[in-house]
Design a protein around this motif. Structure first.
Motif, mmCIF file in Angstrom:
data_model
loop_
_atom_site.group_PDB
_atom_site.id
_atom_site.type_symbol
_atom_site.label_atom_id
_atom_site.label_comp_id
_atom_site.label_asym_id
_atom_site.label_seq_id
_atom_site.Cartn_x
_atom_site.Cartn_y
_atom_site.Cartn_z
ATOM 1 N N GLU A 436 -3.697 -16.159 3.558
ATOM 2 C CA GLU A 436 -2.876 -17.140 2.833
ATOM 3 C C GLU A 436 -2.609 -16.672 1.414
ATOM 4 O OE1 GLU A 436 -4.556 -21.138 5.161
ATOM 5 O OE2 GLU A 436 -5.007 -20.788 3.045
ATOM 6 N N LEU A 439 0.033 -13.945 1.592
ATOM 7 C CA LEU A 439 1.381 -14.468 1.839
ATOM 8 C C LEU A 439 1.924 -15.204 0.615
ATOM 9 C CD1 LEU A 439 0.978 -15.773 5.516
ATOM 10 C CD2 LEU A 439 2.171 -13.711 4.729
ATOM 11 N N ARG A 440 1.026 -15.977 -0.013
ATOM 12 C CA ARG A 440 1.496 -16.718 -1.185
ATOM 13 C C ARG A 440 1.922 -15.773 -2.301
ATOM 14 N NH1 ARG A 440 -1.284 -18.184 -5.455
ATOM 15 N NH2 ARG A 440 -3.261 -17.702 -4.435
ATOM 16 N N ARG A 441 1.087 -14.739 -2.545
ATOM 17 C CA ARG A 441 1.417 -13.793 -3.603
ATOM 18 C C ARG A 441 2.709 -12.997 -3.258
ATOM 19 N NH1 ARG A 441 -2.225 -13.006 -7.544
ATOM 20 N NH2 ARG A 441 -4.278 -13.964 -7.282
ATOM 21 N N SER A 442 2.788 -12.676 -1.962
ATOM 22 C CA SER A 442 4.022 -11.939 -1.553
ATOM 23 C C SER A 442 5.269 -12.797 -1.747
ATOM 24 C CB SER A 442 3.902 -11.532 -0.067
ATOM 25 O OG SER A 442 2.793 -10.665 0.117
ATOM 26 N N ARG A 443 5.161 -14.092 -1.415
ATOM 27 C CA ARG A 443 6.319 -14.974 -1.593
ATOM 28 C C ARG A 443 6.665 -15.134 -3.064
ATOM 29 N NH1 ARG A 443 4.516 -18.751 1.231
ATOM 30 N NH2 ARG A 443 3.660 -20.054 -0.445
ATOM 31 N N GLU A 444 5.599 -15.292 -3.913
ATOM 32 C CA GLU A 444 5.870 -15.415 -5.347
ATOM 33 C C GLU A 444 6.523 -14.139 -5.896
ATOM 34 O OE1 GLU A 444 2.163 -16.322 -7.104
ATOM 35 O OE2 GLU A 444 2.117 -18.426 -6.424
ATOM 36 N N TRP A 445 6.085 -13.017 -5.394
ATOM 37 C CA TRP A 445 6.658 -11.741 -5.872
ATOM 38 C C TRP A 445 8.108 -11.581 -5.442
ATOM 39 C CZ3 TRP A 445 7.950 -7.289 -2.940
ATOM 40 C CH2 TRP A 445 8.292 -6.162 -3.663
ATOM 41 N N LEU A 446 8.398 -11.996 -4.198
ATOM 42 C CA LEU A 446 9.767 -11.908 -3.714
ATOM 43 C C LEU A 446 10.665 -12.883 -4.471
ATOM 44 C CD1 LEU A 446 9.183 -11.594 0.164
ATOM 45 C CD2 LEU A 446 10.053 -9.850 -1.397
ATOM 46 N N GLU A 447 10.175 -14.102 -4.708
ATOM 47 C CA GLU A 447 10.972 -15.073 -5.447
ATOM 48 C C GLU A 447 11.246 -14.602 -6.867
ATOM 49 O OE1 GLU A 447 8.805 -18.712 -5.234
ATOM 50 O OE2 GLU A 447 9.382 -19.144 -3.157
#
Length: 454
Positions: A436, A439-447
């Motif tokens: 989790e 995934l959260r860090r990856s989503r923040e990085w993509l955003e």
């Protein structure tokens, strides 16, 4: 803790007709409690001397095995009796010069005097069995029985020394050892028999013990509690059996049964018309034996034996000092009316010696209260009077194992089970939280990258 018990001792009587092993212990009243007894026919002994090693060893093994089975005791050490025509007797006087007249005579002085007798020069092939002090003399003062505690410079003593052939005693040791046993001590059989059937009062008054065995008749004369004379007569119960065999023309086994069941030492007491029927050989007609004739055969030989006994009593010089008379024991004493024949021939009071006084109440009512067991029981009495060597070797006590608490095992198992069950869950939780976070860090990085691109 193991309860303290009196030692168990074993005696081995190697006789001409039988070999007997008895296991016993003394009870709290000082009486012998018989635990087990075994006996076997003695085919390797003649007149008290071993003539066949192998047959004697086999008989010892049979007797000891039977006694061990009945008593439940594993026999290792035995007290053994010695007898036979090779046993001889002599008298000797020894003396000891002491340094100081004021010092008391101690047991060490008496022991030194006795040990000096063991160095006495003997004929080749002989060895001392017993050294028996008679009387002590201190500075020409005679008639002293207990010298310990008295003062004096010259200590003398008269000794009655009993010797035997070295070869005969070595053969006894060899047979005992080959049977898997250890002989603690060799003891003269008539002295052992005296310990079983005589009391202190009789020994003090004066008495002649006559032990009629299978091959020999042993004599011990006591007076004032001291052994005054000993002798061996080369005649015993077996020669009576041979007389019956030849006189009645029967087999030896039948002659022995006739002697034991129907034999009488006085022919006048036998019934005139009594007849005993003996089975014939190989289909022959039965043979009829007159009980009267049987008694005449037995009486003739018993008179000869008792005449030899009376000669030894006169030879000792104590004929008129035997207040206790004659005590007859041994297997030959089982003949009916024997004491009356002894009284008639010697003019002394006579009785049959039974070892009842040395036995416990239960043992007195059993087969052991018999003159034929007097020697074996006397060996036990002598053994228990000294420092007895137990016949069985004590088993080592098992080492105590540390007791593990019962509650330790269950928690360990439960803890292991709980650990095994919880460990996958914890691992799963840890793996889930890591994914989790990823995934959260990856989503923040993509955003963040998308915003920068806009």
């Amino acid at each position: 803790m193991r309860k303290e018990t009196l030692p168990i001792v074993a005696a081995l009587d190697i006789g001409t007709t039988k070999i007997c092993a008895i296991v016993a212990r003394k009870n709290q009243l000082g009486k012998l409690e018989i635990l087990g007894m075994g006996q076997a026919d003695s085919q390797g002994v003649m007149r008290g001397v071993i003539s066949n090693i192998d047959k004697t060893v086999e008989a010892i093994k049979l007797a000891v095995a039977e006694a061990s089975k009945k008593s439940g005791i594993k026999i290792h050490h035995v007290y053994v009796g010695v007898a036979g025509q090779h046993v001889k007797y002599l008298r000797h006087r020894g003396y000891l010069m002491r340094d100081h007249v004021h010092d008391e005579i101690t047991q060490a002085d008496v022991d030194k005097l006795v040990s000096d007798m063991h160095r006495l020069a003997l004929p080749p092939g002989e060895r001392i069995i017993h050294v028996l002090p008679q009387e002590f003399i201190i500075d020409d003062e005679q008639g002293i029985k207990e010298p310990i505690g008295m003062s004096g410079v010259r200590l003398e003593a008269d000794f009655h020394i009993i010797t035997g052939q070295i070869a005969a005693m070595q053969n006894i040791h060899r047979c005992v050892e080959k049977a898997g046993l250890k002989a603690v001590e060799l003891m003269l059989e008539p002295i052992a028999s005296a310990a079983a059937v005589l009391n202190d009062e009789e020994k003090e008054a004066g008495v002649a013990l006559v032990d009629i065995g299978g091959g020999t008749t042993d004599i011990v004369i006591f007076q004032e509690g001291i052994i005054r004379h000993t002798a061996v007569i080369p005649l015993g119960g077996n020669i009576i059996t041979e007389d019956i065999k030849e006189g009645c023309m029967v087999m030896r086994e039948q002659a022995e049964k006739l002697k034991v069941k129907f034999g009488k030492a006085l022919a006048i007491e036998a019934q005139e018309n009594a007849i005993v029927s003996i089975p014939g050989l190989r289909g022959r007609a039965p043979k009829e034996i007159s009980v009267k004739n049987l008694a005449h055969i037995i009486q003739a030989r018993m008179e000869e034996i008792l005449e030899h006994v009376y000669f030894q009593i006169r030879l000792s010089g104590y004929e008129n000092k035997l207040i206790g008379g004659i005590v007859v024991t041994g297997g030959g004493a089982r003949l009916q009316d024997l004491q009356y024949l002894a009284e008639y021939l010697t003019g002394l009071d006579a009785r049959i010696g039974l070892p009842a006084e040395q036995l416990s109440v239960n043992s007195q009512r059993s087969e052991f209260n018999d003159p034929m067991y007097a020697t074996a029981i006397g060996l036990l009495v002598k053994a228990t009077e000294r420092n007895p060597v137990p016949t069985e070797e004590p088993e080592p006590e098992p080492a105590a194992l540390p007791a593990e608490p019962a509650f330790e095992a269950t928690p360990v198992v439960v803890a292991q089970e709980e650990t095994e069950e919880t460990q996958p869950a914890e691992s799963a939780g840890q793996n889930g939280s890591w994914l989790e976070n990823f995934l959260r860090r990856s989503r923040e990085w993509l955003e963040g990258d998308i915003k920068d691109f806009q």
